[in-house]
Write a protein that holds these residues in place. Structure first.
Motif, PDB file in Angstrom:
ATOM      1  N   ASP A 187      -1.962   0.439 -10.247  1.00 52.15           N
ATOM      2  CA  ASP A 187      -2.777   1.077  -9.591  1.00 52.15           C
ATOM      3  C   ASP A 187      -4.272   0.424  -9.968  1.00 52.15           C
ATOM      4  OD1 ASP A 187      -1.351   2.840  -7.837  1.00 52.15           O
ATOM      5  OD2 ASP A 187      -1.198   4.296  -9.416  1.00 52.15           O
TER       6      ASP A 187
ATOM      7  N   ARG B 112      -8.568  -0.339  -8.142  1.00 52.39           N
ATOM      8  CA  ARG B 112      -9.540  -0.183  -6.919  1.00 52.39           C
ATOM      9  C   ARG B 112      -9.942  -1.768  -6.671  1.00 52.39           C
ATOM     10  NH1 ARG B 112     -10.071   3.556 -10.376  1.00 52.39           N
ATOM     11  NH2 ARG B 112     -11.513   2.282 -11.747  1.00 52.39           N
TER      12      ARG B 112
ATOM     13  N   ALA C   4      -8.730   2.388  -3.278  1.00 55.18           N
ATOM     14  CA  ALA C   4      -7.739   2.757  -4.276  1.00 55.18           C
ATOM     15  C   ALA C   4      -6.485   2.040  -3.759  1.00 55.18           C
ATOM     16  CB  ALA C   4      -7.434   4.208  -4.452  1.00 55.18           C
ATOM     17  N   ARG C   5      -5.848   1.147  -4.445  1.00 56.14           N
ATOM     18  CA  ARG C   5      -4.648   0.142  -4.198  1.00 56.14           C
ATOM     19  C   ARG C   5      -3.829   0.083  -5.110  1.00 56.14           C
ATOM     20  NH1 ARG C   5      -5.981   1.467   0.496  1.00 56.14           N
ATOM     21  NH2 ARG C   5      -7.201   0.037   1.828  1.00 56.14           N
ATOM     22  N   ARG C   6      -2.527  -0.110  -4.610  1.00 58.69           N
ATOM     23  CA  ARG C   6      -1.432  -0.491  -5.924  1.00 58.69           C
ATOM     24  C   ARG C   6      -1.396  -2.049  -5.585  1.00 58.69           C
ATOM     25  NH1 ARG C   6       1.410   2.898  -9.242  1.00 58.69           N
ATOM     26  NH2 ARG C   6       3.284   1.710  -9.733  1.00 58.69           N
TER      27      ARG C   6
ATOM     28  N   TRP D 265      -0.905  -6.193  -2.092  1.00 56.25           N
ATOM     29  CA  TRP D 265      -1.507  -4.751  -2.289  1.00 56.25           C
ATOM     30  C   TRP D 265      -1.244  -3.807  -1.345  1.00 56.25           C
ATOM     31  CZ3 TRP D 265      -4.230  -9.226  -2.419  1.00 56.25           C
ATOM     32  CH2 TRP D 265      -5.249  -9.356  -1.287  1.00 56.25           C
TER      33      TRP D 265
ATOM     34  N   ALA E 271      -2.588   3.060  -2.839  1.00 55.87           N
ATOM     35  CA  ALA E 271      -2.352   3.718  -4.148  1.00 55.87           C
ATOM     36  C   ALA E 271      -1.160   4.553  -4.102  1.00 55.87           C
ATOM     37  CB  ALA E 271      -3.607   4.396  -4.589  1.00 55.87           C
ATOM     38  N   GLY E 272      -0.279   4.217  -5.288  1.00 56.71           N
ATOM     39  CA  GLY E 272       0.774   5.171  -5.310  1.00 56.71           C
ATOM     40  C   GLY E 272       2.031   4.627  -4.735  1.00 56.71           C
ATOM     41  N   ALA E 273       1.859   3.426  -3.961  1.00 58.91           N
ATOM     42  CA  ALA E 273       3.009   3.123  -3.115  1.00 58.91           C
ATOM     43  C   ALA E 273       4.294   2.602  -4.172  1.00 58.91           C
ATOM     44  CB  ALA E 273       2.588   1.765  -2.216  1.00 58.91           C
ATOM     45  N   LYS E 274       5.400   2.629  -3.604  1.00 63.10           N
ATOM     46  CA  LYS E 274       6.500   1.995  -4.301  1.00 63.10           C
ATOM     47  C   LYS E 274       6.742   0.724  -4.216  1.00 63.10           C
ATOM     48  CE  LYS E 274       7.735   6.333  -5.448  1.00 63.10           C
ATOM     49  NZ  LYS E 274       7.179   6.852  -6.261  1.00 63.10           N
TER      50      LYS E 274
ATOM     51  N   ASP F 284      -8.603   0.815 -14.562  1.00 61.12           N
ATOM     52  CA  ASP F 284      -8.933   2.062 -15.169  1.00 61.12           C
ATOM     53  C   ASP F 284      -9.548   1.968 -16.426  1.00 61.12           C
ATOM     54  OD1 ASP F 284      -8.151   3.521 -13.102  1.00 61.12           O
ATOM     55  OD2 ASP F 284      -6.242   3.913 -13.688  1.00 61.12           O
TER      56      ASP F 284
END
Length: 156
Positions: A41, A43, A53-55, A67, A70-73, A131
């Motif tokens: 995760d 930004r 917010a991205r994964r 990408w 956020a939180g994608a599997k 983060d």
């Protein structure tokens, strides 16, 4: 004779240190690769709008960063706008040095948590805020090792 032994010992230590550094870089690349395949995760700062917010994922088949939300599997669609190829010539830069990070929307981002992957074109960059400085440094070290591996000539 003592000088020759000391020189040989120093050379042996230098070679050992170089091998250790290479092993650590390989381990960092392997660890980062696994972490990115699972997703990280962050930004993502773009050329327009506020950071999102991205994964971030590494596609292990194509060595492209992709990408999604956020939180994608897993990585999202194969749309070209959502992928950044790790190819020869891509540079990794720590901090807020790209035009994207100089935008007003990115003013609150900590330079210690930011990194950019910069391609050949003036609009080719992937600008990320993590983060923490520790996570940024871990990913930067591993991605740099992946880029070095991609730049290495293929061996048969």
């Amino acid at each position: 004779r003592a000088e020759a032994e000391a020189a040989a010992r120093a050379e042996s230590e230098r070679l050992h240190a170089a091998k250790l550094e290479e092993d650590l870089a390989r381990a960092a690349a392997t660890e980062t690769r696994a972490r990115l395949v699972a997703g990280v995760d962050c930004r993502k700062h773009g050329r327009a709008g506020n950071p999102k917010a991205r994964r971030l994922f590494l596609d292990p088949r194509t060595d492209e960063l992709a990408w999604g939300p956020a939180g994608a599997k897993k990585s999202g669609s194969k749309g070209a706008a959502k992928r950044f190829p790790l190819v020869r010539g891509v540079r990794l830069v720590r901090g807020k040095t790209t035009a994207v990070f100089r935008r007003q929307a990115s003013v609150d981002a900590s330079p210690n948590a930011c990194l950019s992957l910069v391609g050949d074109g003036p609009r080719e960059s992937l600008d990320l805020e993590l983060d923490s400085k520790q996570l940024r440094d871990t990913l930067a070290t591993g991605i740099a090792a992946l880029l070095v591996r991609l730049d290495a000539p293929a061996t048969a």
